[in-house]
Design an enzyme around this catalytic site. Structure first.
Site, PDB file in Angstrom:
ATOM      1  NE  ARG A   1      -4.028  -1.995   1.982  1.00 11.55           N
ATOM      2  CZ  ARG A   1      -3.840  -3.076   2.725  1.00 11.55           C
ATOM      3  NH1 ARG A   1      -2.838  -3.137   3.584  1.00 11.55           N
ATOM      4  NH2 ARG A   1      -4.670  -4.081   2.632  1.00 11.55           N
TER       5      ARG A   1
ATOM      6  CE  LYS B   1      -0.164  13.917 -14.373  1.00 10.99           C
ATOM      7  NZ  LYS B   1      -0.444  14.310 -15.776  1.00 10.99           N
TER       8      LYS B   1
ATOM      9  CD  GLU C   1       8.143  17.073 -22.777  1.00 17.24           C
ATOM     10  OE1 GLU C   1       7.445  18.041 -22.381  1.00 17.24           O
ATOM     11  OE2 GLU C   1       7.654  16.018 -23.231  1.00 17.24           O
TER      12      GLU C   1
ATOM     13  CE  LYS D   1       5.799  17.708 -14.375  1.00 19.92           C
ATOM     14  NZ  LYS D   1       5.889  16.366 -14.913  1.00 19.92           N
TER      15      LYS D   1
ATOM     16  CD  GLU E   1      -3.203  16.800 -16.456  1.00 25.18           C
ATOM     17  OE1 GLU E   1      -2.230  16.139 -16.049  1.00 25.18           O
ATOM     18  OE2 GLU E   1      -3.662  16.727 -17.595  1.00 25.18           O
TER      19      GLU E   1
ATOM     20  NE  ARG F   1       0.849  17.424 -13.288  1.00 25.20           N
ATOM     21  CZ  ARG F   1       1.371  16.568 -12.412  1.00 25.20           C
ATOM     22  NH1 ARG F   1       0.922  16.531 -11.174  1.00 25.20           N
ATOM     23  NH2 ARG F   1       2.348  15.744 -12.761  1.00 25.20           N
TER      24      ARG F   1
ATOM     25  CG  ASN G   1      -1.407  18.093 -20.876  1.00 19.57           C
ATOM     26  OD1 ASN G   1      -0.469  17.384 -20.546  1.00 19.57           O
ATOM     27  ND2 ASN G   1      -2.569  18.090 -20.251  1.00 19.57           N
TER      28      ASN G   1
ATOM     29  CG  HIS H   1       2.351  16.787 -24.379  1.00 19.44           C
ATOM     30  ND1 HIS H   1       3.167  17.900 -24.409  1.00 19.44           N
ATOM     31  CD2 HIS H   1       3.092  15.794 -23.809  1.00 19.44           C
ATOM     32  CE1 HIS H   1       4.332  17.581 -23.854  1.00 19.44           C
ATOM     33  NE2 HIS H   1       4.314  16.317 -23.489  1.00 19.44           N
TER      34      HIS H   1
ATOM     35  CG  HIS I   1       0.206  12.208 -25.993  1.00 15.62           C
ATOM     36  ND1 HIS I   1      -0.448  12.851 -24.962  1.00 15.62           N
ATOM     37  CD2 HIS I   1       1.413  11.850 -25.503  1.00 15.62           C
ATOM     38  CE1 HIS I   1       0.337  12.878 -23.899  1.00 15.62           C
ATOM     39  NE2 HIS I   1       1.474  12.281 -24.200  1.00 15.62           N
TER      40      HIS I   1
ATOM     41  CG  HIS J   1       6.987  12.012 -25.203  1.00 16.99           C
ATOM     42  ND1 HIS J   1       5.614  11.963 -25.342  1.00 16.99           N
ATOM     43  CD2 HIS J   1       7.251  13.051 -24.364  1.00 16.99           C
ATOM     44  CE1 HIS J   1       5.069  12.923 -24.604  1.00 16.99           C
ATOM     45  NE2 HIS J   1       6.041  13.593 -23.994  1.00 16.99           N
TER      46      HIS J   1
HETATM   47  N1  LIG Z   1       5.428  10.798 -14.812  1.00 18.98           N
HETATM   48  C1  LIG Z   1       5.422  11.856 -15.579  1.00 18.98           C
HETATM   49  O1  LIG Z   1       4.973  12.940 -15.210  1.00 18.98           O
HETATM   50  C2  LIG Z   1       6.007  11.740 -16.948  1.00 18.98           C
HETATM   51  C3  LIG Z   1       6.270  12.893 -17.701  1.00 18.98           C
HETATM   52  C4  LIG Z   1       6.863  12.746 -18.943  1.00 18.98           C
HETATM   53  C5  LIG Z   1       7.179  11.489 -19.428  1.00 18.98           C
HETATM   54  N2  LIG Z   1       6.913  10.390 -18.676  1.00 18.98           N
HETATM   55  C6  LIG Z   1       7.244   9.046 -19.175  1.00 18.98           C
HETATM   56  O2  LIG Z   1       8.647   8.967 -19.387  1.00 18.98           O
HETATM   57  C7  LIG Z   1       8.904   7.979 -20.369  1.00 18.98           C
HETATM   58  C8  LIG Z   1       9.933   8.501 -21.323  1.00 18.98           C
HETATM   59  O3  LIG Z   1      11.123   8.795 -20.621  1.00 18.98           O
HETATM   60  P1  LIG Z   1      12.554   8.710 -21.315  1.00 18.98           P
HETATM   61  O4  LIG Z   1      12.550   9.498 -22.554  1.00 18.98           O
HETATM   62  O5  LIG Z   1      13.558   8.978 -20.283  1.00 18.98           O
HETATM   63  O6  LIG Z   1      12.610   7.176 -21.815  1.00 18.98           O
HETATM   64  P2  LIG Z   1      13.433   5.918 -21.314  1.00 18.98           P
HETATM   65  O7  LIG Z   1      13.335   5.722 -19.864  1.00 18.98           O
HETATM   66  O8  LIG Z   1      13.037   4.804 -22.195  1.00 18.98           O
HETATM   67  O9  LIG Z   1      14.940   6.343 -21.648  1.00 18.98           O
HETATM   68  C9  LIG Z   1      15.315   6.506 -22.992  1.00 18.98           C
HETATM   69  C10 LIG Z   1      16.482   5.581 -23.340  1.00 18.98           C
HETATM   70  O10 LIG Z   1      17.674   6.140 -22.821  1.00 18.98           O
HETATM   71  C11 LIG Z   1      18.356   5.198 -22.001  1.00 18.98           C
HETATM   72  N3  LIG Z   1      19.018   5.975 -20.959  1.00 18.98           N
HETATM   73  C12 LIG Z   1      18.442   6.703 -19.973  1.00 18.98           C
HETATM   74  N4  LIG Z   1      19.374   7.368 -19.286  1.00 18.98           N
HETATM   75  C13 LIG Z   1      20.577   7.068 -19.852  1.00 18.98           C
HETATM   76  C14 LIG Z   1      21.903   7.476 -19.597  1.00 18.98           C
HETATM   77  N5  LIG Z   1      22.202   8.375 -18.655  1.00 18.98           N
HETATM   78  N6  LIG Z   1      22.890   6.933 -20.362  1.00 18.98           N
HETATM   79  C15 LIG Z   1      22.589   6.052 -21.364  1.00 18.98           C
HETATM   80  N7  LIG Z   1      21.338   5.677 -21.673  1.00 18.98           N
HETATM   81  C16 LIG Z   1      20.352   6.169 -20.914  1.00 18.98           C
HETATM   82  C17 LIG Z   1      17.298   4.236 -21.530  1.00 18.98           C
HETATM   83  O11 LIG Z   1      17.861   2.984 -21.220  1.00 18.98           O
HETATM   84  C18 LIG Z   1      16.389   4.187 -22.754  1.00 18.98           C
HETATM   85  O12 LIG Z   1      16.901   3.272 -23.683  1.00 18.98           O
HETATM   86  C19 LIG Z   1       7.570   7.657 -21.012  1.00 18.98           C
HETATM   87  O13 LIG Z   1       7.152   6.396 -20.560  1.00 18.98           O
HETATM   88  C20 LIG Z   1       6.650   8.745 -20.513  1.00 18.98           C
HETATM   89  O14 LIG Z   1       5.313   8.315 -20.407  1.00 18.98           O
HETATM   90  C21 LIG Z   1       6.340  10.492 -17.467  1.00 18.98           C
HETATM   91 ZN   LIG Z   2       5.911  15.243 -22.684  1.00 23.14          ZN
END
Ligand SMILES: NC(=O)c1ccc[n+]([C@@H]2O[C@H](COP(=O)([O-])OP(=O)(O)OC[C@H]3O[C@@H](n4cnc5c(N)ncnc54)[C@H](O)[C@@H]3O)[C@@H](O)[C@H]2O)c1
Ligand SMILES: [Zn+2]
Length: 365
Positions: A124, A146, A188, A230, A240, A244, A248, A251, A255, A267
């Site tokens: 939990r 999130k 971003e 942010k 949101e 918030r 977007n 987006h 998306h 993304h």
């Molecule tokens: N929670 C939120 O508010 C929020 C906001 C925006 C995005 N997201 C989520 O984030 C995700 C995208 O994040 P992302 O772009 O970091 O993707 P990711 O976690 O897949 O990382 C991108 C790639 O880079 C590699 N990587 C990461 N750090 C590295 C480093 N320092 N050195 C070498 N390789 C590295 C990872 O292994 C991966 O292959 C999506 O799932 C999205 O939905 C969440």
């Molecule tokens: Zn985004």
């Protein structure tokens, strides 16, 4: 070492937790984790790529403070699933992790969301410390609380709000991040400039080559300003319901493009194109100053990001995909649109503006 961070580190108050930013901070992660979220058992969750580079020294350092286990998922969005969640929680149960456990998310946004959701639901809810290693995770995913996983019906549809105990950011880890992912993260940051800070938007333009090479001084300042923007928005509207939504910007179409491309667009790349198109929508509706879209497009080009939809994508399919977005409540597709660089429009409409299909077709054509 205190929870406030090493000497010289930047520390931002994000509400119930702090975000600490520095170069080389990873060497102090263990002490800072223990200070912010002391536990009997520490579980480091990472992916194969990031784990190979950065997990071991952290595991070794944490072992001086308690029991440690290390969990890995394969890298990539395809593994941000309920299956991964089930495997991770089963493994934690098998290793005897009790309620006195702290989860550490070491990786990009995929690991941050997945490990955050594990922490939100394990017994939990146990604390999570976010240690983001991608630019996108540093300035976006790790801040705001999130967490969640993807399902066949769409991205992020199962999840929870679970703010971290602390966010620890070592910008040096970006040295190993592939350039395409650096650029995607910059998209971003440019969005943060558009929605909240025209000076910041200009500064990104002036320093774009240093930022693409992740030079430490410029990168620390970028991460600090983006996290400030942010976290201020999230603090004002954690769930949101209004402000918030300004995050977007870019987006709704972003998306949709990401989805229709079969996720071949990153993304951040999809959001870059989405920002240009949505700024054009805002100009056509007459709510954005003319020239806004051109200025955004020019900066995105300098950051080597795409600014138009790939020709292979059908505009109708993109339009259709905007309707699937979870933000399209009650059937109407809404957008968060700029009034100009640094200010968003539509406060009186809770920052969400309906736009008719005909106009969207025009900008997609
Ligand atoms: N929670 C939120 O508010 C929020 C906001 C925006 C995005 N997201 C989520 O984030 C995700 C995208 O994040 P992302 O772009 O970091 O993707 P990711 O976690 O897949 O990382 C991108 C790639 O880079 C590699 N990587 C990461 N750090 C590295 C480093 N320092 N050195 C070498 N390789 C590295 C990872 O292994 C991966 O292959 C999506 O799932 C999205 O939905 C969440
Ligand atoms: Zn985004």
């Amino acid at each position: 070492m205190s929870a406030a961070g090493a000497e010289g580190s930047r520390s931002i108050d994000a509400g119930s937790y702090r975000v600490i930013i520095d170069t080389g901070l990873r060497h102090d992660y263990a002490a800072m984790i223990v200070a912010a979220a002391p536990a009997h058992h520490y579980v480091v969750i990472t992916d194969d790529t990031v784990g190979a580079q950065y997990a071991e020294p952290l595991v070794v350092a944490l072992a001086r403070h308690g029991r440690v286990s290390s969990e890995r998922v394969p890298a990539g969005e395809a593994h941000k699933t309920r299956d991964s969640w089930a495997r991770l929680t089963d493994s934690m149960l098998a290793t005897g992790c009790g309620r006195d456990t702290t989860v550490i998310a070491l990786g990009g946004g995929v690991v941050g969301d997945l490990a955050g959701f594990v922490a939100a639901t394990y017994m939990r809810g146990v604390p999570v410390v976010q240690c983001p290693t991608s630019l996108l995770a540093m300035i976006d995913a790790s801040v705001g609380g999130k967490t969640g996983v993807d399902t066949a019906a769409g991205k992020n549809l199962v999840g929870a709000f679970h703010p971290p105990a602390v966010v620890l950011i070592d910008v040096e880890t970006l040295a190993t991040l592939p350039p395409a992912h650096r650029r995607a993260g910059l998209a971003e940051a440019i969005k943060h400039g558009v929605i909240a800070d025209a000076d910041y938007f200009e500064r990104i333009g002036a320093e774009v080559s240093d930022l693409l090479e992740v030079r430490p001084a410029a990168t620390v300042e970028l991460v600090v300003r983006s996290v400030e923007i942010k976290s201020a928005v999230v603090r004002a509207d954690p769930r949101e319901r209004g402000l918030r939504r300004t995050l977007n910007f870019g987006h709704t179409l972003g998306h949709a493009l990401e989805h229709v491309s079969g996720y071949s667009l990153l993304h951040g790349e999809a959001v870059a194109i989405g920002m240009v198109l949505e700024a054009r929508l805002a100009e056509r509706i007459g709510i954005a100053a003319s020239g806004t879209a051109k200025r955004i497009e020019a900066l995105l080009r300098r950051a080597e990001l795409p600014v138009e939809p790939p020709r292979s994508l059908s505009p109708e399919a993109v339009l259709e995909a905007t309707r699937r977005d979870k933000k399209a409540s009650k059937g109407a597709v809404t957008y968060s649109l700029p009034a100009g660089i640094g200010t968003m429009a539509g406060e009186e409409r809770d920052w969400s503006i309906e736009v008719g299909d005909a106009l969207v077709r025009e900008v997609l054509a």
